[in-house]
Structure formats: C-alpha cells, structure tokens
Design a protein around this motif. Sequence first.
Motif, PDB file in Angstrom:
ATOM      1  N   THR A 209      10.494   8.021  -1.237  1.00  0.00           N
ATOM      2  CA  THR A 209      11.249   9.273  -1.200  1.00  0.00           C
ATOM      3  C   THR A 209      10.484  10.281  -2.038  1.00  0.00           C
ATOM      4  OG1 THR A 209      13.344   8.074  -0.977  1.00  0.00           O
ATOM      5  CG2 THR A 209      13.465  10.386  -1.643  1.00  0.00           C
ATOM      6  N   ASP A 210      10.132  11.409  -1.425  1.00  0.00           N
ATOM      7  CA  ASP A 210       9.267  12.360  -2.111  1.00  0.00           C
ATOM      8  C   ASP A 210      10.049  13.245  -3.071  1.00  0.00           C
ATOM      9  OD1 ASP A 210      10.483  14.369  -0.605  1.00  0.00           O
ATOM     10  OD2 ASP A 210       8.757  14.720   0.707  1.00  0.00           O
ATOM     11  N   THR A 211       9.378  14.205  -3.648  1.00  0.00           N
ATOM     12  CA  THR A 211       9.995  15.040  -4.686  1.00  0.00           C
ATOM     13  C   THR A 211      11.097  15.927  -4.147  1.00  0.00           C
ATOM     14  OG1 THR A 211       8.283  16.732  -4.334  1.00  0.00           O
ATOM     15  CG2 THR A 211       7.861  15.068  -6.037  1.00  0.00           C
ATOM     16  N   LEU A 212      11.173  16.077  -2.817  1.00  0.00           N
ATOM     17  CA  LEU A 212      12.177  16.952  -2.195  1.00  0.00           C
ATOM     18  C   LEU A 212      13.360  16.177  -1.645  1.00  0.00           C
ATOM     19  CD1 LEU A 212       9.679  19.228  -0.262  1.00  0.00           C
ATOM     20  CD2 LEU A 212      10.727  19.653  -2.492  1.00  0.00           C
ATOM     21  N   GLY A 213      13.258  14.842  -1.599  1.00  0.00           N
ATOM     22  CA  GLY A 213      14.334  14.020  -1.062  1.00  0.00           C
ATOM     23  C   GLY A 213      14.110  13.546   0.357  1.00  0.00           C
ATOM     24  N   ALA A 214      12.975  13.911   0.977  1.00  0.00           N
ATOM     25  CA  ALA A 214      12.606  13.369   2.285  1.00  0.00           C
ATOM     26  C   ALA A 214      11.948  12.006   2.071  1.00  0.00           C
ATOM     27  CB  ALA A 214      11.654  14.316   3.006  1.00  0.00           C
ATOM     28  N   SER A 215      11.957  11.190   3.118  1.00  0.00           N
ATOM     29  CA  SER A 215      11.495   9.809   2.930  1.00  0.00           C
ATOM     30  C   SER A 215      10.582   9.365   4.068  1.00  0.00           C
ATOM     31  CB  SER A 215      12.692   8.864   2.821  1.00  0.00           C
ATOM     32  OG  SER A 215      13.438   8.856   4.024  1.00  0.00           O
ATOM     33  N   ASN A 216       9.954   8.222   3.850  1.00  0.00           N
ATOM     34  CA  ASN A 216       9.101   7.585   4.844  1.00  0.00           C
ATOM     35  C   ASN A 216       8.969   6.120   4.464  1.00  0.00           C
ATOM     36  OD1 ASN A 216       7.548   7.513   7.162  1.00  0.00           O
ATOM     37  ND2 ASN A 216       5.824   8.660   6.333  1.00  0.00           N
ATOM     38  N   VAL A 217       8.541   5.297   5.404  1.00  0.00           N
ATOM     39  CA  VAL A 217       8.386   3.865   5.159  1.00  0.00           C
ATOM     40  C   VAL A 217       6.908   3.514   5.234  1.00  0.00           C
ATOM     41  CG1 VAL A 217       9.002   1.534   5.902  1.00  0.00           C
ATOM     42  CG2 VAL A 217      10.656   3.390   6.135  1.00  0.00           C
ATOM     43  N   LYS A 218       6.452   2.730   4.261  1.00  0.00           N
ATOM     44  CA  LYS A 218       5.076   2.256   4.239  1.00  0.00           C
ATOM     45  C   LYS A 218       5.092   0.731   4.184  1.00  0.00           C
ATOM     46  CE  LYS A 218       3.343   6.474   3.779  1.00  0.00           C
ATOM     47  NZ  LYS A 218       2.418   7.108   4.748  1.00  0.00           N
ATOM     48  N   TYR A 219       4.090   0.095   4.824  1.00  0.00           N
ATOM     49  CA  TYR A 219       4.002  -1.364   4.856  1.00  0.00           C
ATOM     50  C   TYR A 219       2.722  -1.822   4.178  1.00  0.00           C
ATOM     51  CZ  TYR A 219       7.822  -1.306   8.245  1.00  0.00           C
ATOM     52  OH  TYR A 219       9.044  -1.131   8.849  1.00  0.00           O
ATOM     53  N   SER A 220       2.816  -2.919   3.448  1.00  0.00           N
ATOM     54  CA  SER A 220       1.637  -3.461   2.791  1.00  0.00           C
ATOM     55  C   SER A 220       0.649  -3.941   3.859  1.00  0.00           C
ATOM     56  CB  SER A 220       2.024  -4.605   1.850  1.00  0.00           C
ATOM     57  OG  SER A 220       2.781  -5.603   2.515  1.00  0.00           O
ATOM     58  N   GLU A 221      -0.622  -3.668   3.610  1.00  0.00           N
ATOM     59  CA  GLU A 221      -1.648  -4.017   4.595  1.00  0.00           C
ATOM     60  C   GLU A 221      -2.972  -4.298   3.898  1.00  0.00           C
ATOM     61  OE1 GLU A 221      -3.073  -0.875   7.081  1.00  0.00           O
ATOM     62  OE2 GLU A 221      -2.636   0.681   5.602  1.00  0.00           O
ATOM     63  N   TYR A 222      -3.818  -5.038   4.622  1.00  0.00           N
ATOM     64  CA  TYR A 222      -5.186  -5.276   4.160  1.00  0.00           C
ATOM     65  C   TYR A 222      -6.118  -4.580   5.134  1.00  0.00           C
ATOM     66  CZ  TYR A 222      -9.460  -7.557   2.632  1.00  0.00           C
ATOM     67  OH  TYR A 222     -10.727  -7.806   2.155  1.00  0.00           O
ATOM     68  N   ALA A 223      -6.681  -3.465   4.697  1.00  0.00           N
ATOM     69  CA  ALA A 223      -7.588  -2.681   5.525  1.00  0.00           C
ATOM     70  C   ALA A 223      -8.658  -2.102   4.617  1.00  0.00           C
ATOM     71  CB  ALA A 223      -6.836  -1.577   6.261  1.00  0.00           C
ATOM     72  N   PRO A 224      -9.693  -2.878   4.286  1.00  0.00           N
ATOM     73  CA  PRO A 224     -10.719  -2.419   3.339  1.00  0.00           C
ATOM     74  C   PRO A 224     -11.373  -1.107   3.736  1.00  0.00           C
ATOM     75  CG  PRO A 224     -10.932  -4.782   3.718  1.00  0.00           C
ATOM     76  CD  PRO A 224      -9.926  -4.275   4.705  1.00  0.00           C
ATOM     77  N   SER A 225     -11.477  -0.843   5.053  1.00  0.00           N
ATOM     78  CA  SER A 225     -12.112   0.404   5.481  1.00  0.00           C
ATOM     79  C   SER A 225     -11.330   1.622   5.029  1.00  0.00           C
ATOM     80  CB  SER A 225     -12.250   0.423   7.006  1.00  0.00           C
ATOM     81  OG  SER A 225     -10.976   0.412   7.635  1.00  0.00           O
ATOM     82  N   ARG A 226     -10.029   1.423   4.756  1.00  0.00           N
ATOM     83  CA  ARG A 226      -9.187   2.512   4.260  1.00  0.00           C
ATOM     84  C   ARG A 226      -8.813   2.293   2.800  1.00  0.00           C
ATOM     85  NH1 ARG A 226      -6.530   1.336   9.076  1.00  0.00           N
ATOM     86  NH2 ARG A 226      -4.653   0.670   8.002  1.00  0.00           N
ATOM     87  N   LEU A 227      -9.515   1.388   2.145  1.00  0.00           N
ATOM     88  CA  LEU A 227      -9.259   1.050   0.742  1.00  0.00           C
ATOM     89  C   LEU A 227      -7.813   0.591   0.541  1.00  0.00           C
ATOM     90  CD1 LEU A 227     -11.211   3.879  -1.145  1.00  0.00           C
ATOM     91  CD2 LEU A 227     -11.996   1.620  -0.404  1.00  0.00           C
ATOM     92  N   ALA A 228      -7.297  -0.153   1.520  1.00  0.00           N
ATOM     93  CA  ALA A 228      -5.962  -0.751   1.406  1.00  0.00           C
ATOM     94  C   ALA A 228      -6.146  -2.244   1.202  1.00  0.00           C
ATOM     95  CB  ALA A 228      -5.146  -0.482   2.672  1.00  0.00           C
ATOM     96  N   PHE A 229      -5.837  -2.713   0.004  1.00  0.00           N
ATOM     97  CA  PHE A 229      -6.063  -4.111  -0.357  1.00  0.00           C
ATOM     98  C   PHE A 229      -4.714  -4.780  -0.610  1.00  0.00           C
ATOM     99  CE2 PHE A 229      -9.835  -1.689  -1.523  1.00  0.00           C
ATOM    100  CZ  PHE A 229     -10.817  -2.373  -0.829  1.00  0.00           C
ATOM    101  N   HIS A 230      -3.998  -5.091   0.482  1.00  0.00           N
ATOM    102  CA  HIS A 230      -2.672  -5.714   0.431  1.00  0.00           C
ATOM    103  C   HIS A 230      -1.675  -4.803  -0.296  1.00  0.00           C
ATOM    104  CE1 HIS A 230      -4.757  -9.319   1.771  1.00  0.00           C
ATOM    105  NE2 HIS A 230      -5.539  -9.254   0.713  1.00  0.00           N
ATOM    106  N   GLU A 231      -1.667  -3.547   0.071  1.00  0.00           N
ATOM    107  CA  GLU A 231      -0.805  -2.554  -0.600  1.00  0.00           C
ATOM    108  C   GLU A 231      -0.110  -1.689   0.441  1.00  0.00           C
ATOM    109  OE1 GLU A 231      -4.342  -2.070  -3.938  1.00  0.00           O
ATOM    110  OE2 GLU A 231      -4.215  -0.883  -2.095  1.00  0.00           O
ATOM    111  N   ALA A 232       1.086  -1.222   0.093  1.00  0.00           N
ATOM    112  CA  ALA A 232       1.762  -0.193   0.877  1.00  0.00           C
ATOM    113  C   ALA A 232       1.383   1.142   0.259  1.00  0.00           C
ATOM    114  CB  ALA A 232       3.276  -0.403   0.850  1.00  0.00           C
ATOM    115  N   HIS A 233       0.558   1.900   0.968  1.00  0.00           N
ATOM    116  CA  HIS A 233      -0.051   3.119   0.428  1.00  0.00           C
ATOM    117  C   HIS A 233       0.836   4.337   0.616  1.00  0.00           C
ATOM    118  CE1 HIS A 233      -4.120   2.325  -0.953  1.00  0.00           C
ATOM    119  NE2 HIS A 233      -4.337   1.545   0.076  1.00  0.00           N
ATOM    120  N   VAL A 234       1.021   5.117  -0.434  1.00  0.00           N
ATOM    121  CA  VAL A 234       1.528   6.480  -0.330  1.00  0.00           C
ATOM    122  C   VAL A 234       0.417   7.367  -0.862  1.00  0.00           C
ATOM    123  CG1 VAL A 234       3.318   8.126  -0.973  1.00  0.00           C
ATOM    124  CG2 VAL A 234       3.905   5.711  -0.685  1.00  0.00           C
TER     125      VAL A 234
END
Length: 297
Positions: A209-234
């Motif tokens: 939930t961002d600073t304004l109260g809007a929201s989104n869903v993120k899922y943990s993933e392993y994607a080294p090309s996007r520097l995602a190492f088993h993390e749900a990225h915001v």
Amino acid sequence: MIRKILSVISVCALAVGLSLAAAVAAPPLVQLSGAIFTSDASGVPVNLNHYADKRDVYLNGGPGINAPADAAGLPPGVYAFQVTSPSGKALLSTDPVECRRVTIGANGLFQDVAPSTPCGHVTGIDGEHGGITVQLYPYDDTPNPGGVYKVWLTPYDALDCKAAGNKHCFVPGNSKTDNYKVKATATVEIDTRFHRNGDLVDGLAATWTDTLGASNVKYSEYAPSRLAFHEAHVEAVEEGTHTISVADQTGCTIGKVLTPNGNTVKPNKGRVSVSVSVAPYSSGADTTYFVDVYCIN
C-alpha cells in the motif's frame, strides 16, 4: 546493487463517462484482485522498473508476475489509467482520460484499448500470456528529482472527482498503482522475502500500500536478470510511509515478520496477517529495505 537496510519503521495493524454535475453519491470502494506492473511492449518486465525513455514504458496486468496458477487476475470491465508524480499531485498524462481506457477480459488480462478510437494508446502483445500491453506515453516529465513516476489503474465507473483525497478523479482506495523510473541513477526499493525451513520461497504474495493508500500485489520470484533473488519487489518507491501486508497463504503460515530495522512482529492471537510500515528515503544511492517473513510450515 548496493543494499542498505535503512528506515524508521513502525508496526501498524467522473468527470469521465459521467457529467461532473451528475455525480450524486460517491461510488463504493472497489476491492480489486490481481495486480498491475510495467513492462516493455512485449510484456517483459524491465530490471528495477528503470527505463531509458518514457516511450518504452507499457502497462500490463493480471494475476501478477510469478503469481501461482490459481491467483486471481483483475476483475473484468473497462478501466482508466493515468501517470502522475509519486505524490499524485501532478497529473503527467497529457491526453484526455477517454483516450486512456483499457478493457480487462474474463481471463483477468488486458484485452483491448476501449473504445477503439483514434486517440487510443499504442498496444503490444505480451509474449507470455497473450494479453496486450498498453503504452503509457504521452505524458510529461516528472517533477520528482529522482525520476520517479506513478501509474494508476482504476475501474472507469469508479472515477470520482468529488471524492475526498482523489487524485485527478482517481480514488486511491479504488486503484492499483505501481512506480517506475526513467533516466534515474539510483533506485530505492522494498523487498519482501519469505523464509521456510531455511530456504527462500517463491510465488508468495505481499500486498504493498503506497503513501496515498492505493495498493498492488507483488509475488516473490527468482529472476537474476531483474535482480530479483527470491523477493517480492516494490521498485522505485517514493519517500513517505508505505505498508507491506502479508497473510497466511498456501505454502506459508506466518510465524513472525522481521522489519528492516530488526524489530520482530508476530500475528496477534486469531489473526492471519501482519502489516508493517516502511518509511524509505533517497540517499542518492541504490537502497533496499527488507521485510523478512518467516513461515512455520
């Protein structure tokens, strides 16, 4: 990426399609399933949501990147989108909102720009799930010194220019948002990691939930090309107070949550979710704030 764990953390629990004068009562808040995210025209997520040019940014949506097979997509219907500054104060989209509409199909994916008019945005095809992507351009440069933009998606019928806290008729509680950067040098992000039996687990959901109260869903993933190492990225978060919420889900019953400053939070008796507040700021360097969730099963 330089990853510094910094933060002050606290734990916490129409005009369009309708005439402005015709609005009698505010539409009820819409609880949206699914997620939105930015990508290139072919649907490929871009590393750190960091783009070289404004024209390269396309809006995409559905269950969410790396969501499990049974995850819900966006509810079917006609939606409007806009690009603003991170605070929502400055409307950066330069065309009328009637030109910024997209249809979500029964499969929860972007289906078509709606209606098909000469002012509709350029579209691409997502090579993975077959839905379309929608170019966000045209929009002005952000006034944010860090090069951060915020994109919004809300049901077209839920636009309300009289609602308290609305941002150019988009009501935060009815909207999905995501942040991205263009021609910026440093990235600030909030990453949620799920630990189970000593391993990091992918495909688990964290709600931002961002600073304004809007929201989104993120899922943990392993994607080294996007520097995602088993993390749900915001990615590309703005300064201010954000909330990360996690709930019991298939594959994880929450035992405790470790905040970026090392505080431990456990679910209250009878509760199946935990929310923590994260207040990032830009130090001029790449910075990551970690929220660590420990599953007991």
